[in-house]
Design a protein around this motif. Structure first.
Motif, short mmCIF file in Angstrom:
data_model
loop_
_atom_site.label_atom_id
_atom_site.label_comp_id
_atom_site.label_asym_id
_atom_site.label_seq_id
_atom_site.Cartn_x
_atom_site.Cartn_y
_atom_site.Cartn_z
N MET A 154 -50.49 -35.85 -15.04
CA MET A 154 -49.55 -35.19 -15.92
C MET A 154 -49.38 -33.73 -15.55
O MET A 154 -48.27 -33.21 -15.43
N TYR A 155 -50.49 -33.02 -15.37
CA TYR A 155 -50.39 -31.61 -15.01
C TYR A 155 -49.88 -31.43 -13.58
O TYR A 155 -49.19 -30.47 -13.27
N GLY A 156 -50.19 -32.39 -12.71
CA GLY A 156 -49.61 -32.34 -11.37
C GLY A 156 -48.11 -32.49 -11.41
O GLY A 156 -47.38 -31.84 -10.65
N LEU A 164 -36.79 -35.35 -6.31
CA LEU A 164 -38.23 -35.55 -6.48
C LEU A 164 -38.47 -36.80 -7.30
O LEU A 164 -37.82 -36.99 -8.33
N TYR A 165 -39.36 -37.63 -6.84
CA TYR A 165 -39.75 -38.82 -7.61
C TYR A 165 -41.26 -38.91 -7.63
O TYR A 165 -41.92 -38.92 -6.59
N LEU A 166 -41.80 -38.98 -8.82
CA LEU A 166 -43.23 -39.20 -9.02
C LEU A 166 -43.38 -40.47 -9.85
O LEU A 166 -42.94 -40.52 -11.00
N LEU A 188 -43.88 -27.69 -23.24
CA LEU A 188 -43.94 -28.89 -24.08
C LEU A 188 -44.51 -30.02 -23.24
O LEU A 188 -43.83 -30.58 -22.39
N ALA A 189 -45.74 -30.35 -23.46
CA ALA A 189 -46.40 -31.39 -22.67
C ALA A 189 -46.49 -32.67 -23.49
O ALA A 189 -46.90 -32.67 -24.64
N LEU A 190 -46.10 -33.78 -22.91
CA LEU A 190 -46.20 -35.07 -23.58
C LEU A 190 -47.63 -35.59 -23.46
O LEU A 190 -48.17 -35.68 -22.37
N SER A 191 -48.20 -35.92 -24.59
CA SER A 191 -49.60 -36.35 -24.57
C SER A 191 -49.69 -37.84 -24.24
O SER A 191 -50.40 -38.60 -24.88
N ALA A 192 -48.96 -38.23 -23.21
CA ALA A 192 -49.02 -39.62 -22.77
C ALA A 192 -50.40 -39.97 -22.24
O ALA A 192 -50.87 -41.10 -22.37
N PHE A 215 -42.07 -27.46 -11.69
CA PHE A 215 -41.81 -26.03 -11.70
C PHE A 215 -41.67 -25.47 -10.29
O PHE A 215 -41.00 -24.45 -10.09
N ALA A 216 -42.29 -26.10 -9.32
CA ALA A 216 -42.20 -25.62 -7.94
C ALA A 216 -41.01 -26.20 -7.19
O ALA A 216 -40.76 -25.83 -6.04
N LEU A 217 -40.26 -27.08 -7.83
CA LEU A 217 -39.16 -27.77 -7.15
C LEU A 217 -38.03 -26.81 -6.79
O LEU A 217 -37.53 -26.08 -7.63
N ALA A 218 -37.64 -26.83 -5.53
CA ALA A 218 -36.47 -26.08 -5.04
C ALA A 218 -35.43 -27.11 -4.61
O ALA A 218 -35.58 -27.74 -3.55
N PRO A 219 -34.39 -27.34 -5.41
CA PRO A 219 -33.41 -28.40 -5.10
C PRO A 219 -32.76 -28.23 -3.73
O PRO A 219 -32.46 -27.11 -3.31
N LEU A 220 -32.55 -29.34 -3.06
CA LEU A 220 -31.90 -29.32 -1.76
C LEU A 220 -30.38 -29.22 -1.89
O LEU A 220 -29.71 -28.82 -0.96
N SER A 221 -29.86 -29.59 -3.06
CA SER A 221 -28.42 -29.58 -3.27
C SER A 221 -28.10 -28.93 -4.62
O SER A 221 -28.87 -29.04 -5.57
#
Length: 231
Positions: free
Chosen positions: A79-81, A68-70, A46-50, A87-93
């Motif tokens: 947006m695609y970045g 993570l903060y963008l 579900l991509a937001l067409s912002a 999806f690649a995020l591996a939480p530290l906690s």
């Protein structure tokens, strides 16, 4: 900031069991021998067409810390970045602190914004921060609900590991007392966040982790658009 439209991308899935690549043919291509098993799975994004609307889209992912903060950015590339980074995020906690995450968001948001807050909200002491967020911004709360958090399977006496604390406890999952208490806690968490959203007229959506969430999200944004057109 106007509500973004929703775009769904459907990608059928399969699991490759074997892939054989033969020698090059005269036409330069190769013969392939593939054995795969189709699975009832689809990547529904579900991509937001912002980007199309010229709106900026940002992301804050948190556990009990900032994961993570963008910062908000315009255009399809950011947006695609953002989607790829998420999806690649591996939480530290593995711990959760909803109140602390909201405080971080309040400190980062410098102007009135549309905020979509997604969590299972299995936490305590976040009501004050959530109220502040609802008062200052246009807020949509999405609560993720796992069916097993409402009705635990009858497995007898088993060890249960708390992924956040690392503590293991032996419990009788077939006990009537355990099952009643377990279900009551789940209902309490769900009712708590829903009541706060009703009180401040905040958009609210409960999504099952085992269901198709895309139509519900699309319906939510369409409903908001209809409400605004009437008002």
């Amino acid at each position: 900031m106007s509500d973004p439209a929703a775009v769904t991308y459907f990608a059928p899935a399969k699991v490759n069991l074997h892939l054989g690549v033969g020698e090059a043919r005269a036409d330069g291509y190769h013969d392939l021998v593939s054995v795969f098993h189709a699975v009832d799975l689809a990547d529904e994004l579900l991509a937001l067409s912002a980007a199309r609307q010229g709106s900026a889209l940002g992301l804050l992912a948190f556990s009990d810390q900032k994961e993570l903060y963008l910062p908000p950015a315009k255009g399809p590339r950011p947006m695609y970045g953002l989607i790829q980074r998420l999806f690649a995020l591996a939480p530290l906690s593995r711990r959760t602190a909803v109140g602390a995450g909201i405080r971080q968001a309040l400190g980062l948001l410098k102007r009135h914004s549309l905020v979509v807050l997604i969590s299972d909200f299995i936490d305590v002491s976040y009501e004050r921060e959530l109220t502040m967020l609802a008062q200052r911004h246009d807020l949509i709360v999405v609560q993720l609900q796992a069916p097993r958090e409402r009705q635990f399977p009858r497995l007898g006496i088993v060890p249960l590991l708390d992924a956040e604390t690392g503590v293991t406890r032996w419990v009788n999952t077939s006990s009537a007392n355990f099952r009643a208490r377990y279900e009551a806690i789940g209902q309490q968490h769900e009712a708590q966040i829903a009541n706060i959203c009703r009180r401040y007229r905040t958009g609210f959506l409960a999504l099952s982790t085992e269901g198709d969430f895309v139509p519900q999200l699309v319906g939510l944004f369409r409903h908001r658009k209809q409400q605004r057109s009437r008002g």
